[in-house]
Design an enzyme around this catalytic site. Structure first.
Site, PDB file in Angstrom:
ATOM      1  N   HIS A 123       0.876  -1.176   0.000  1.00 41.75           N
ATOM      2  CA  HIS A 123       0.000   0.000   0.000  1.00 41.75           C
ATOM      3  C   HIS A 123       0.920   1.233   0.000  1.00 41.75           C
ATOM      4  O   HIS A 123       2.035   1.173   0.529  1.00 41.75           O
ATOM      5  CB  HIS A 123      -0.823  -0.063   1.291  1.00 41.75           C
ATOM      6  CG  HIS A 123      -1.908   0.961   1.422  1.00 41.75           C
ATOM      7  ND1 HIS A 123      -1.664   2.258   1.820  1.00 41.75           N
ATOM      8  CD2 HIS A 123      -3.251   0.871   1.254  1.00 41.75           C
ATOM      9  CE1 HIS A 123      -2.809   2.918   1.886  1.00 41.75           C
ATOM     10  NE2 HIS A 123      -3.794   2.106   1.544  1.00 41.75           N
ATOM     11  N   ASP A 200       2.871  -4.598   8.121  1.00 39.36           N
ATOM     12  CA  ASP A 200       1.673  -3.793   7.913  1.00 39.36           C
ATOM     13  C   ASP A 200       0.491  -4.754   8.084  1.00 39.36           C
ATOM     14  O   ASP A 200       0.210  -5.574   7.209  1.00 39.36           O
ATOM     15  CB  ASP A 200       1.724  -3.186   6.510  1.00 39.36           C
ATOM     16  CG  ASP A 200       0.411  -2.526   6.103  1.00 39.36           C
ATOM     17  OD1 ASP A 200      -0.606  -2.724   6.801  1.00 39.36           O
ATOM     18  OD2 ASP A 200       0.396  -1.836   5.076  1.00 39.36           O
ATOM     19  N   GLN A 203      -4.700  -5.251   6.926  1.00 38.86           N
ATOM     20  CA  GLN A 203      -5.692  -6.222   6.443  1.00 38.86           C
ATOM     21  C   GLN A 203      -5.646  -7.520   7.242  1.00 38.86           C
ATOM     22  O   GLN A 203      -6.684  -8.116   7.523  1.00 38.86           O
ATOM     23  CB  GLN A 203      -5.454  -6.529   4.958  1.00 38.86           C
ATOM     24  CG  GLN A 203      -5.624  -5.326   4.035  1.00 38.86           C
ATOM     25  CD  GLN A 203      -7.038  -4.785   4.014  1.00 38.86           C
ATOM     26  OE1 GLN A 203      -8.007  -5.519   4.205  1.00 38.86           O
ATOM     27  NE2 GLN A 203      -7.180  -3.489   3.791  1.00 38.86           N
ATOM     28  N   LYS A 226     -10.680  -1.038  10.461  1.00 32.16           N
ATOM     29  CA  LYS A 226     -10.834  -2.253   9.648  1.00 32.16           C
ATOM     30  C   LYS A 226     -11.201  -3.442  10.528  1.00 32.16           C
ATOM     31  O   LYS A 226     -11.336  -4.567  10.081  1.00 32.16           O
ATOM     32  CB  LYS A 226      -9.543  -2.529   8.879  1.00 32.16           C
ATOM     33  CG  LYS A 226      -9.219  -1.365   7.925  1.00 32.16           C
ATOM     34  CD  LYS A 226      -8.124  -1.681   6.985  1.00 32.16           C
ATOM     35  CE  LYS A 226      -7.562  -0.448   6.310  1.00 32.16           C
ATOM     36  NZ  LYS A 226      -8.207  -0.091   5.046  1.00 32.16           N
ATOM     37  N   CYS A 364      -4.699   2.351  -3.722  1.00 28.96           N
ATOM     38  CA  CYS A 364      -3.466   2.892  -3.102  1.00 28.96           C
ATOM     39  C   CYS A 364      -2.295   1.943  -3.313  1.00 28.96           C
ATOM     40  O   CYS A 364      -1.429   1.806  -2.435  1.00 28.96           O
ATOM     41  CB  CYS A 364      -3.652   3.183  -1.614  1.00 28.96           C
ATOM     42  SG  CYS A 364      -4.815   4.476  -1.273  1.00 28.96           S
TER      43      CYS A 364
HETATM   44  N1  PLP Z   1      -1.913  -0.779   4.591  1.00 26.98           N
HETATM   45  C1  PLP Z   1      -2.880  -1.504   4.026  1.00 26.98           C
HETATM   46  C2  PLP Z   1      -2.554  -2.882   3.514  1.00 26.98           C
HETATM   47  C3  PLP Z   1      -4.169  -0.987   3.928  1.00 26.98           C
HETATM   48  O1  PLP Z   1      -5.140  -1.716   3.372  1.00 26.98           O
HETATM   49  C4  PLP Z   1      -4.433   0.301   4.429  1.00 26.98           C
HETATM   50  C5  PLP Z   1      -5.769   0.912   4.275  1.00 26.98           C
HETATM   51  O2  PLP Z   1      -6.469   0.662   3.332  1.00 26.98           O
HETATM   52  C6  PLP Z   1      -3.389   1.012   5.034  1.00 26.98           C
HETATM   53  C7  PLP Z   1      -2.142   0.436   5.090  1.00 26.98           C
HETATM   54  C8  PLP Z   1      -3.600   2.372   5.603  1.00 26.98           C
HETATM   55  O3  PLP Z   1      -4.493   2.327   6.677  1.00 26.98           O
HETATM   56  P1  PLP Z   1      -5.057   3.670   7.319  1.00 26.98           P
HETATM   57  O4  PLP Z   1      -5.598   4.481   6.183  1.00 26.98           O
HETATM   58  O5  PLP Z   1      -6.097   3.223   8.271  1.00 26.98           O
HETATM   59  O6  PLP Z   1      -3.905   4.358   7.981  1.00 26.98           O
END
Ligand code: PLP
Length: 407
Positions: A123, A200, A203, A226, A364
């Protein structure tokens, strides 16, 4: 015994509505999950009964608010099996957790010529902070390639590791494709060259059982929203000795031991990393979200979501014109696809008109889309409150949309 989905759905008032005259089918859970009534009630309760600043006031409301706030930290400790609650820092979300590590650990321990490894599945929030750090420090960013199924190629990762590798920062489960990475092997190999590992978990935290001690990761970042919790809230887990070796992130109230005009000494972890008045109400409400998950059981939730994914594959894959994107063997309940050569946004609009909330676009993950040679995908992501009949409806709609081009 499977979960009683109808009963679970009753706890989510938002699901009970029509969009464009059709019953809402919410399949955008990888973007954010809906919130059960208990989370909504916890927010209202806090503001109606307990609202107060924490860790400061010597009065009943402040005591209560502080206790509830710290109880959530304890609940998170159990949820991811951290050794102690001091290893849990509240953040705005996964994004802030990764930025915190880049700004503190990164600035202190990563220098010119040092290497950071990420994967081709990341991401943007696990790419951009490292670009910023590399630009500032002259460090090098390396990327583990993936195969056509959207699986990270582990052998290529081993080739990228060198004595200069200081950090491996990897997505546990891909938001765009659903692929689950072999993080345990990655962590062991990274540690063997002395590198630290950040996962990270944005998910994975909602779908997989997380045990940070068993994984032995140095950092684990995830987002409350999430996990049926409020938006704008997340957690960063870090091993005590790693957190203690890092400078603070932001300066301000709460993160200090003593301040004079000449000098500041810093508080213990976790407070060293929590400057200013935090997101008290949302932290407190997040405990209700974790209770919701614990009551159903992570294994039961995963079994249900796996069943939905298998059913979606069974119904969607045979549809002429349906193009699955990302077919990893190990996946969380995310199905990314295109229909013929139609633009994903057009497909998303047609699905929206039929009541489906799905995500379209690059999710993203622009470099990943470029690697796959596509502009984007349509993504349906399933959660505990989704049902097989909703998947049948999706298959019917996808069949109709695919026919437009197949005529
Ligand atoms: N990393 C992954 C794999 C994600 O799916 C997301 C959000 O969609 C993020 C990071 C970023 O999360 P947040 O926007 O809650 O900081």
């Amino acid at each position: 015994m499977g979960l009683d989905i109808a009963k679970i759905r009753e706890q989510f008032p938002v699901l009970n509505q029509e969009v464009h005259g059709k019953p809402l089918v919410y399949f955008d859970n990888a973007a954010t999950t809906q919130k059960p009534r208990s989370v909504l009630d916890a927010l209202t309760n806090y503001y109606s009964k307990d609202n107060s600043n924490i860790h400061r006031g010597a009065h009943a409301l402040a005591d209560r608010a502080t206790r509830y706030y710290e109880e959530t930290r304890e609940a998170i400790m159990h949820f991811i099996n951290a050794r102690e609650s001091a290893e849990i820092i509240f953040t705005k979300g996964t994004t802030e957790g990764i930025n915190l590590v880049a700004s503190t650990f990164g600035r202190k321990f990563i220098g010119k010529g040092d290497e950071i490894i990420i994967s081709a599945l990341e991401h943007h929030s696990n790419i951009v902070p490292w670009h910023m750090l590399c630009e500032e420090k002259g460090a090098v960013l390396k990327v583990i390639p993936i195969n056509e199924a959207g699986e990270l190629i582990y052998e290529e990762f081993e080739k990228l590791l060198t004595p200069n590798t200081k950090l491996v920062s990897i997505v546990h489960a891909s938001n765009a494709l659903g692929s689950i990475n072999p993080v345990k092997k990655i962590i062991d190999s990274a540690h063997a060259v002395g590198a630290k590992v950040l996962l990270d978990g944005a998910q994975s935290s909602s779908h997989l059982h997380i045990d940070v001690q068993d994984l032995d990761c140095d950092f684990f970042a995830f987002s409350a929203h999430k996990l049926y919790g409020p938006t704008g809230l997340g957690c960063l887990y870090g091993k005590r000795e790693v957190f203690e070796s890092m400078p603070p992130y932001q300066g301000g109230g709460e993160m200090i031991k003593e301040v004079t005009y000449e000098k500041t000494t810093y508080n213990e972890i976790p407070f060293k990393f929590e400057a200013g008045t935090p997101n008290i109400a949302d932290v407190i409400a997040f405990k209700s979200a974790l209770e919701f998950i614990n009551e159903l059981g992570k294994d039961a939730i995963k079994a249900h979501e796996d069943e939905l994914l298998a059913y979606a594959n069974e119904l969607l894959l045979p549809i002429k014109g349906f193009v699955p994107i990302g077919t990893a063997k190990e996946k969380v309940s995310v199905i990314s696809f295109n229909i013929n050569a139609m633009h994903p946004y057009d497909v998303g609009m047609m699905l929206d008109a039929n009541g489906f909330a799905v995500r379209t676009g690059h999710h993203c993950t622009q470099p990943l889309m470029k690697r796959l040679g596509i502009e984007g995908t349509v993504r349906a992501s399933f959660s505990v409150y989704n049902s097989k009949s909703e998947i049948e409806k999706l298959a019917e709609s996808v069949t109709r949309i695919a026919r437009i081009k197949n005529k």
